[in-house]
Design a protein around this motif. Sequence first.
Motif, short mmCIF file in Angstrom:
data_model
loop_
_atom_site.label_atom_id
_atom_site.label_comp_id
_atom_site.label_asym_id
_atom_site.label_seq_id
_atom_site.Cartn_x
_atom_site.Cartn_y
_atom_site.Cartn_z
N PRO A 110 7.91 -8.56 -11.46
CA PRO A 110 6.80 -8.73 -12.05
C PRO A 110 5.66 -9.62 -11.32
N GLY A 111 4.45 -9.37 -11.30
CA GLY A 111 3.44 -9.85 -10.67
C GLY A 111 3.21 -9.45 -9.20
N ASP A 112 4.10 -8.67 -8.88
CA ASP A 112 3.83 -7.92 -7.31
C ASP A 112 2.48 -6.70 -7.54
N ALA A 113 1.67 -6.77 -6.55
CA ALA A 113 0.72 -5.78 -6.49
C ALA A 113 0.91 -4.52 -5.63
N VAL A 114 0.40 -3.67 -5.83
CA VAL A 114 0.38 -2.22 -5.12
C VAL A 114 -0.96 -1.57 -5.02
N TRP A 115 -1.29 -0.91 -4.14
CA TRP A 115 -2.58 -0.31 -3.84
C TRP A 115 -2.24 1.03 -3.60
N VAL A 116 -3.27 2.02 -4.26
CA VAL A 116 -3.16 3.52 -3.83
C VAL A 116 -4.50 3.59 -3.04
N PRO A 117 -4.46 3.89 -1.84
CA PRO A 117 -5.74 3.94 -0.85
C PRO A 117 -6.52 5.45 -1.20
N ILE A 118 -7.34 5.52 -2.18
CA ILE A 118 -7.89 6.66 -2.65
C ILE A 118 -8.78 7.38 -1.22
N TYR A 119 -9.54 6.18 -0.76
CA TYR A 119 -10.22 6.97 0.37
C TYR A 119 -9.52 7.27 1.56
N GLY A 120 -8.20 6.57 1.92
CA GLY A 120 -7.37 7.07 2.95
C GLY A 120 -6.89 8.41 2.47
N LEU A 121 -6.38 8.52 1.27
CA LEU A 121 -5.79 9.79 1.01
C LEU A 121 -6.94 11.03 1.10
N MET A 167 0.80 -1.04 0.06
CA MET A 167 -0.01 0.01 -0.02
C MET A 167 0.87 1.32 -0.02
N LEU A 168 0.71 2.20 -0.86
CA LEU A 168 1.41 3.36 -1.14
C LEU A 168 0.49 4.58 -0.18
N ARG A 169 1.50 5.22 0.63
CA ARG A 169 0.90 6.35 1.36
C ARG A 169 1.65 7.80 0.73
N PHE A 223 -11.01 9.65 -9.72
CA PHE A 223 -11.05 8.94 -11.06
C PHE A 223 -9.64 8.17 -11.47
N GLY A 224 -8.80 7.96 -10.40
CA GLY A 224 -7.61 7.26 -10.56
C GLY A 224 -6.59 8.08 -11.13
N SER A 225 -5.57 7.65 -11.62
CA SER A 225 -4.56 8.53 -11.86
C SER A 225 -3.42 7.93 -13.10
N GLY A 226 -3.07 8.83 -13.99
CA GLY A 226 -2.05 8.43 -14.89
C GLY A 226 -2.82 7.74 -16.20
N PRO A 229 -15.43 8.82 -2.56
CA PRO A 229 -15.20 8.28 -3.71
C PRO A 229 -15.70 7.00 -4.21
N PRO A 230 -16.51 6.91 -5.62
CA PRO A 230 -17.03 5.58 -5.79
C PRO A 230 -16.02 4.40 -5.94
N VAL A 231 -14.88 4.77 -6.12
CA VAL A 231 -13.72 3.73 -6.09
C VAL A 231 -12.54 4.05 -4.77
N GLU A 232 -12.68 3.12 -3.96
CA GLU A 232 -12.05 3.34 -2.76
C GLU A 232 -10.39 2.97 -3.19
N VAL A 233 -10.05 2.23 -3.82
CA VAL A 233 -8.66 1.75 -3.93
C VAL A 233 -8.28 1.74 -5.61
N LEU A 234 -7.08 2.31 -5.91
CA LEU A 234 -6.41 2.16 -7.05
C LEU A 234 -5.44 1.08 -7.10
N ASP A 235 -5.67 -0.05 -7.96
CA ASP A 235 -4.45 -0.89 -7.98
C ASP A 235 -3.83 -1.18 -9.15
N ARG A 236 -2.64 -1.36 -9.21
CA ARG A 236 -1.74 -1.91 -10.36
C ARG A 236 -0.71 -2.74 -9.86
N LYS A 237 -0.22 -3.67 -11.13
CA LYS A 237 0.48 -4.71 -10.99
C LYS A 237 1.84 -4.27 -11.47
#
Length: 550
Positions: A435-446, A87-89, A480-483, A407-415
């Motif tokens: 490769p294959g590792d997962a990350v979360w961007v906690p939109i609701y927390g931010l 999880m990224l903060r 609405f996410g990022s990038g 936010p309608p989407v609480e978490v942004l995920d990337r692989k």
Amino acid sequence: MRGIFTITDVCIFAVTVAICAYVYLWIQLKTFSRRGIVALPAYPVVGSLGPVIFRKISFSEQVGNLYKLLKGHRFGGLFEFLKPVLMLRDPELIKLITVKDFDHFVDRHKPITEECDDMFGKSVFGLEGARWRHMRATLSPAFTGSKMRRMFEWVNQCGRTLASFLSRRCYEHEAKTGKMLVVEMKDLWGRYANDVIATAGFGVQVDSLRDPDNEMLANVKTLSDFGGVQAFIFIGYLISHKLMKLLHVPLMPFKVKAFVRDLVEQAITMREREDVARPDVIHLLMRRRASDASASASAGVRPGPKGAAPPPPPPSYDRKPREEAPGLNNEDIAAQVMVFFLAGFETTSTLLSFMSNRLAVLPGIQERLRREVDATLQRHGGRVTYEAVHEMKYLDMVISETLRMYPPVEVLDRKCVRRYVIPASATDPEVVLEPGDAVWVPIYGLHHDPAHWPDPDAFDPERFSDENKANITPFTFLPFGSGPRNCIGLRFAIMEVKVAVMYLLAHFELRVVERTPIDLHLSTNTFNITVDGGFWLGIEPRRRPAPAPA
């Protein structure tokens, strides 16, 4: 030597297996602490989502709680059931991973592939690598400024229909009962959103306001429901998508997918037969399909039937531009239609539901917004126009504040798709993502961090005024996410929300009634962000003249 096992033997074996599994899971849960990474609370099987699974708190609130536990750190480790996730903060780190170094994190972390769900896996949400790039490039022209302007009139027609419908309902209800009309707003906004996405997005005419039992709305509601049985299916995919594939359990109901396929086939057949061209998603996808067929013919490739699935690309994490995506077919088109219905329905109705609730509970904000609506309509001759919609700064502020709080989407995920190194800092060690590792961007927390948003639980549109926008920390507001992989339809969604609010406030006042939730408590019964009991409000015609729908 005995030829069969006794009950005692079976029990001993079962207990041994259970103990071994439990020890293995506990060792697995030490993945982050062994690497010196702050590890968030997690338990065997349920990981860090135990409070959500056992319905103690909502998914949104759990994301916020995990985020708070990482205070003072740039990231930390959690478990999405059995899957370790970073999880990224830190906003700067979020910027690097979602924008600057996007080529290392092109794909979403998702357990649903084409093999698991033949339709969802082909959608722009589920595609990966070159296939995602090609599909995104195909769909993007549908949401340019010029296309938005051309689609505006269809959205505007839905807004006029909404105002007319509510006016008649208010009159009939008052004549019959002598009381103000009371409406469950999530249901109302869902019907409106369904008509907008059907009409403007895909050229399908429905009237969900007057016919709430129509087949399209019923299927879209089923598609967007992540409570009940559907929640267990979703959890099953998160725990083990391989098991769900083995059991042949699709993420999306067969009935819904069959409906979408039939809808697309009929729309394409009609457009080809009558040579109809509309600036919408289906038209762009039909052009892409024709282009792919022409390219295949020029290359001497014999095309297959329209509905045949293309051969899958070889598995690779290489994302170089020379990669080519397989040709588009009707099944691919149906997949995009499905995900646009899902995103367009749930996101819009959720935003409008929370927003209308706050406007009723906070009448001062409602009145200020109404004055802006009146002044804007007066400048435009009483007409809701494309230019009028985009002039309304306070409306933008209210929408943004609603998206911040809910936010309608609480978490942004990337692989991770290419090896990536996060350098060490004073508080955190170096982390190597493979490769294959997962990350979360906690939109609701931010969005609820007091370090970025003073008094974050207060609804305050002034945060987004021209004077205060400069104080917002970049990459702490991501509804609405990022990038490059952000929500492709965000401009369309905001446009339809603005149209709905302008018609609503020009002709009606929102009132708190007995069933209105004042202090909003998020539901624990679904992964969707919502409240239990519904968004009930009173709707009353304005007592002074308002510009007539034009």
